[in-house]
Design a protein around this motif. Structure first.
Motif, PDB file in Angstrom:
ATOM      1  N   GLY A   1       0.810  -1.211   0.000  1.00 60.38           N
ATOM      2  CA  GLY A   1       0.000   0.000   0.000  1.00 60.38           C
ATOM      3  C   GLY A   1       0.843   1.260   0.000  1.00 60.38           C
ATOM      4  O   GLY A   1       1.997   1.250   0.433  1.00 60.38           O
TER       5      GLY A   1
ATOM      6  N   MET B   1       0.443   5.322   1.204  1.00 59.65           N
ATOM      7  CA  MET B   1      -0.346   6.320   1.930  1.00 59.65           C
ATOM      8  C   MET B   1       0.218   7.708   1.656  1.00 59.65           C
ATOM      9  O   MET B   1       1.412   7.927   1.780  1.00 59.65           O
ATOM     10  CB  MET B   1      -0.297   6.064   3.435  1.00 59.65           C
ATOM     11  CG  MET B   1      -1.020   4.844   3.900  1.00 59.65           C
ATOM     12  SD  MET B   1      -0.906   4.721   5.707  1.00 59.65           S
ATOM     13  CE  MET B   1      -2.201   3.510   6.010  1.00 59.65           C
TER      14      MET B   1
ATOM     15  N   ASP C   1       8.641  -0.530   6.911  1.00 58.64           N
ATOM     16  CA  ASP C   1       7.895   0.471   6.142  1.00 58.64           C
ATOM     17  C   ASP C   1       8.774   1.673   5.821  1.00 58.64           C
ATOM     18  O   ASP C   1       9.713   1.979   6.539  1.00 58.64           O
ATOM     19  CB  ASP C   1       6.660   0.924   6.926  1.00 58.64           C
ATOM     20  CG  ASP C   1       5.682  -0.204   7.200  1.00 58.64           C
ATOM     21  OD1 ASP C   1       5.605  -1.126   6.357  1.00 58.64           O
ATOM     22  OD2 ASP C   1       5.011  -0.174   8.252  1.00 58.64           O
TER      23      ASP C   1
ATOM     24  N   LEU D   1       3.806   0.768   2.532  1.00 61.90           N
ATOM     25  CA  LEU D   1       3.536  -0.388   3.390  1.00 61.90           C
ATOM     26  C   LEU D   1       3.790  -1.657   2.588  1.00 61.90           C
ATOM     27  O   LEU D   1       3.002  -2.005   1.701  1.00 61.90           O
ATOM     28  CB  LEU D   1       2.086  -0.357   3.877  1.00 61.90           C
ATOM     29  CG  LEU D   1       1.656   0.868   4.699  1.00 61.90           C
ATOM     30  CD1 LEU D   1       0.143   0.856   4.897  1.00 61.90           C
ATOM     31  CD2 LEU D   1       2.370   0.884   6.042  1.00 61.90           C
TER      32      LEU D   1
ATOM     33  N   LEU E   1       1.389  -6.272   2.778  1.00 65.74           N
ATOM     34  CA  LEU E   1       0.134  -6.102   3.501  1.00 65.74           C
ATOM     35  C   LEU E   1      -0.628  -7.427   3.546  1.00 65.74           C
ATOM     36  O   LEU E   1      -0.815  -8.071   2.508  1.00 65.74           O
ATOM     37  CB  LEU E   1      -0.748  -5.059   2.810  1.00 65.74           C
ATOM     38  CG  LEU E   1      -0.484  -3.587   3.105  1.00 65.74           C
ATOM     39  CD1 LEU E   1      -1.438  -2.734   2.274  1.00 65.74           C
ATOM     40  CD2 LEU E   1      -0.645  -3.274   4.576  1.00 65.74           C
TER      41      LEU E   1
ATOM     42  N   ILE F   1      -6.346  -5.533   2.898  1.00 70.05           N
ATOM     43  CA  ILE F   1      -6.658  -4.112   2.779  1.00 70.05           C
ATOM     44  C   ILE F   1      -7.014  -3.540   4.147  1.00 70.05           C
ATOM     45  O   ILE F   1      -6.676  -2.389   4.460  1.00 70.05           O
ATOM     46  CB  ILE F   1      -7.809  -3.914   1.770  1.00 70.05           C
ATOM     47  CG1 ILE F   1      -7.343  -4.303   0.365  1.00 70.05           C
ATOM     48  CG2 ILE F   1      -8.294  -2.467   1.786  1.00 70.05           C
ATOM     49  CD1 ILE F   1      -8.419  -4.215  -0.689  1.00 70.05           C
TER      50      ILE F   1
ATOM     51  N   SER G   1      -5.622  -4.189   6.860  1.00 66.45           N
ATOM     52  CA  SER G   1      -4.378  -3.875   7.565  1.00 66.45           C
ATOM     53  C   SER G   1      -3.987  -2.421   7.335  1.00 66.45           C
ATOM     54  O   SER G   1      -3.493  -1.744   8.243  1.00 66.45           O
ATOM     55  CB  SER G   1      -3.247  -4.794   7.095  1.00 66.45           C
ATOM     56  OG  SER G   1      -3.536  -6.143   7.352  1.00 66.45           O
ATOM     57  N   ALA G   2      -4.201  -1.924   6.106  1.00 75.11           N
ATOM     58  CA  ALA G   2      -3.894  -0.519   5.806  1.00 75.11           C
ATOM     59  C   ALA G   2      -4.802   0.400   6.609  1.00 75.11           C
ATOM     60  O   ALA G   2      -4.364   1.455   7.091  1.00 75.11           O
ATOM     61  CB  ALA G   2      -4.046  -0.255   4.310  1.00 75.11           C
ATOM     62  N   SER G   3      -6.066   0.002   6.778  1.00 73.76           N
ATOM     63  CA  SER G   3      -6.982   0.809   7.593  1.00 73.76           C
ATOM     64  C   SER G   3      -6.489   0.890   9.029  1.00 73.76           C
ATOM     65  O   SER G   3      -6.552   1.954   9.668  1.00 73.76           O
ATOM     66  CB  SER G   3      -8.395   0.195   7.578  1.00 73.76           C
ATOM     67  OG  SER G   3      -8.969   0.306   6.313  1.00 73.76           O
TER      68      SER G   3
ATOM     69  N   ILE H   1      -5.120   6.420   0.489  1.00 76.28           N
ATOM     70  CA  ILE H   1      -4.487   5.100   0.393  1.00 76.28           C
ATOM     71  C   ILE H   1      -4.776   4.482  -0.971  1.00 76.28           C
ATOM     72  O   ILE H   1      -5.917   4.486  -1.433  1.00 76.28           O
ATOM     73  CB  ILE H   1      -4.997   4.146   1.493  1.00 76.28           C
ATOM     74  CG1 ILE H   1      -4.873   4.794   2.879  1.00 76.28           C
ATOM     75  CG2 ILE H   1      -4.245   2.819   1.452  1.00 76.28           C
ATOM     76  CD1 ILE H   1      -5.564   3.999   3.981  1.00 76.28           C
TER      77      ILE H   1
ATOM     78  N   ILE I   1      -3.726   0.772  -3.237  1.00 78.64           N
ATOM     79  CA  ILE I   1      -3.276  -0.602  -3.000  1.00 78.64           C
ATOM     80  C   ILE I   1      -2.769  -1.240  -4.295  1.00 78.64           C
ATOM     81  O   ILE I   1      -3.401  -1.111  -5.350  1.00 78.64           O
ATOM     82  CB  ILE I   1      -4.422  -1.469  -2.430  1.00 78.64           C
ATOM     83  CG1 ILE I   1      -4.978  -0.863  -1.133  1.00 78.64           C
ATOM     84  CG2 ILE I   1      -3.950  -2.902  -2.187  1.00 78.64           C
ATOM     85  CD1 ILE I   1      -4.015  -0.845   0.030  1.00 78.64           C
TER      86      ILE I   1
ATOM     87  N   PHE J   1      -9.689   5.351   0.915  1.00 84.72           N
ATOM     88  CA  PHE J   1      -9.068   4.509  -0.090  1.00 84.72           C
ATOM     89  C   PHE J   1      -9.404   5.061  -1.467  1.00 84.72           C
ATOM     90  O   PHE J   1     -10.481   5.617  -1.679  1.00 84.72           O
ATOM     91  CB  PHE J   1      -9.577   3.066   0.017  1.00 84.72           C
ATOM     92  CG  PHE J   1      -8.970   2.296   1.147  1.00 84.72           C
ATOM     93  CD1 PHE J   1      -7.772   1.613   0.989  1.00 84.72           C
ATOM     94  CD2 PHE J   1      -9.609   2.254   2.383  1.00 84.72           C
ATOM     95  CE1 PHE J   1      -7.219   0.904   2.030  1.00 84.72           C
ATOM     96  CE2 PHE J   1      -9.065   1.536   3.435  1.00 84.72           C
ATOM     97  CZ  PHE J   1      -7.862   0.860   3.267  1.00 84.72           C
TER      98      PHE J   1
END
Length: 557
Positions: free
Chosen positions: A167, A169, A207, A221, A224, A227, A229-231, A260, A262, A294
């Motif tokens: 990901g 960010m 990271d 990131l 992962l 998804i 996990s990114a949140s 974000i 992905i 996202f």
């Protein structure tokens, strides 16, 4: 006995002895097969072993194997040529790393060589820091945009090879400008430093965190799990940012907006992932800030707004609704204004202001950079003509030009026409360049700069020192002025290491016979530091904020 009765050879010996004592070097007489025959110099305490241990010993007996091998190879090379052979090596001296330069010249008729050794540890450290600035943000120590691009490409390749998700960010600090405007740039800088440490502390070691703009950061990131996990990471980052910051006794509360994207769900290449994360971040800002979003395909409106902004900039160039401010440069010893830098501004009545870096970047993205440059040049020349008619002498007016203009073969002719049309002596115009390394690799740019110099126009390198790789191009390009990057002045004179680096960069400019301007002077201590350098010019908020043409006229009265 007077000096005329003393044999000449004794006078020569006394002279050489005094010279050895006066110079900051070590001198060795070495046989071509590597045996040390004699040594001189007042820096004998810098030797790797006691001085007496050197005499009549082979270099391999008294030096670490890698260093001894360098000496043996250099002696062999010097014996075969008439050239002075130079190399650098590192040793541990009294528990600390030290760097030395050795220069070897063979006396082949005597089967010996003279070796001169100098400790250049301070210069080596300054060089390392200069090189670091090419890849790391000077304020926060984080990766900069150039390094981020490389690391992001590597992460995408790794994720593709290992069939993993990753990901990107894009983080923007909400209302950071309010802190800057109310508490000042020093408080803003401190906030950026504290925020970057807080972000770094939340992320995994694997990271990547980079600073890509004034208050903008990017996180990569890797690996992962999902998804979601990114949140989870976004939630933790936002919670951390909402904890109050202590800015030297003033409590400040900010938030952040996060976008974000992905891999491979949204895009399969680095540039699109970064662009989509940026788009998603703007959606989070538009919907109230202090949130994350996202990227989704229906965010095309953001792209449309971007296009609308480009068209608005195009129209502003057409109807000449941009404006120019001018930031004076001062002779630090006399306090006299000796020049001004022209700075483009885009007033947008009834709309949010757009900072210069943003619309300049927009111009680059839209292919309008060359038109913006030509507008800046003509506006500066028109105003310069007015000042001269009013019998004001602003010195040189500096105009920043992009690489797009400096690789345009028609630029010298256009500048010559402006100088003629507005009856301006060429020495009143200065062209500032930034992409020194890129220019140095393009013959058309070198020819263009030489043609400008031939007209009598001054050429300045802006933000010098932000990339060490560019140093090699200073001799190749007809540069006459160095404007030192403000990052070098930020902690001067309080930080001794930073002061050494600043002095080194100033010395580089002087050694190359160039005028030197120190940017980012924001307090009396920095001004005093520059003043003691003698002959260095200063620019920054301590001396003056950017001024309107009328205010410049009043300054020159």
């Amino acid at each position: 006995m007077n000096s005329s009765q003393i044999p000449q050879q004794y006078l020569q010996i006394d002279f050489l002895s005094a010279l050895f004592e006066a110079m900051p070097d070590l001198y060795f007489l070495v046989s071509l097969d590597g045996v040390i025959k004699d040594f001189r110099g007042r820096q004998l305490d810098q030797l790797y072993v006691p001085p007496e241990a050197f005499l009549d010993r082979h270099v391999e007996e008294v030096l670490p194997a890698p260093v001894a091998a360098q000496f043996v190879q250099a002696l062999s090379e010097a014996a075969q040529t008439d050239n002075v052979v130079t190399f650098e090596y590192q040793l541990s001296v009294r528990g600390a790393d030290a760097w030395f330069e050795a220069r070897i010249s063979a006396l082949r008729d005597h089967q010996q060589a003279v070796c001169v050794v100098r400790n250049f540890s301070e210069l080596h450290e300054a060089r390392k820091q200069l090189e670091s600035m090419a890849h790391y943000d000077a304020l926060t120590g984080l990766a900069n945009r150039a390094l981020l691009d490389k690391l992001l490409e590597q992460s995408v390749r790794s994720a593709r090879r290992n069939q993993q998700r990753m990901g990107v960010m894009f983080i923007d600090l909400d209302r950071f400008k309010d802190v800057n405007d109310t508490l000042g740039h020093a408080a803003g800088d401190l906030l950026l430093q504290l925020a970057s440490r807080r972000l770094q502390g939340t992320l995994r070691e694997s990271d990547t965190l980079a600073r890509v703009g004034g208050d903008e950061f990017v996180v990569v990131l890797d690996d992962l799990e999902s998804i979601d996990s990114a949140s989870g990471v976004a939630r933790k980052l936002m919670n951390d940012m909402c904890t109050p910051f202590d800015l030297q006794g003033t409590e400040v509360v900010i938030s952040c907006s996060i976008g974000i994207s992905i891999f491979p769900d949204d895009a399969d290449n680095a540039s699109r992932l970064l662009s989509y994360a940026d788009t998603a971040m703007y959606r989070a800002k538009q919907q109230g800030r202090n949130d994350w979003r996202f990227y989704t395909a229906d965010m095309t409106r953001a792209a449309m707004e971007h296009l609308e902004l480009i068209e608005a900039l195009r129209a502003a160039l057409e109807d000449n609704s941009l404006t120019q401010l001018y930031q004076p440069q001062f002779d630090c010893e006399t306090g006299r204004s000796v020049g001004v830098e022209a700075l483009a501004r885009w007033p947008r009545p009834g709309r949010d202001s757009l900072g210069p870096q943003r619309f300049i970047t927009l111009a680059e993205q839209a292919g309008l950079a060359r038109r913006l440059d030509r507008w800046s040049l003509e506006s500066a020349c028109r105003q310069l003509h007015r000042w001269l008619e009013e019998r004001h002498d602003p010195g040189a007016v500096s105009v920043n030009l992009s690489i797009h203009s400096l690789t345009d073969e028609t630029l010298p002719e256009a500048v010559a026409s402006l100088l003629h049309d507005y009856a301006i002596p060429a020495h009143h115009l200065q062209i500032e360049i930034k992409e020194l390394a890129l220019l140095g690799e393009r013959p058309v740019a070198r020819d263009c700069l030489k043609a400008l110099i031939a007209l009598g126009v001054d050429i300045a390198v802006d933000d010098f020192g932000s990339g060490y790789a560019a140093l090699e191009y200073l001799r190749a390009l007809p540069v006459t002025t160095l404007k030192i990057d403000a990052a070098f002045m930020r902690d001067v004179p309080g930080d001794p290491e930073q002061a050494i680096i600043a002095n080194t960069v100033i010395a580089m400019g002087r050694a190359l016979g160039m005028k030197v301007v120190a940017k980012g002077i924001e307090n009396a201590e920095q001004a005093d530091f520059i003043r003691h350098q003698h002959g260095i010019q200063g620019q920054g908020y301590y001396f003056s904020h950017p001024l309107s043409p009328e205010q410049v006229g009043e300054l020159l009265d």
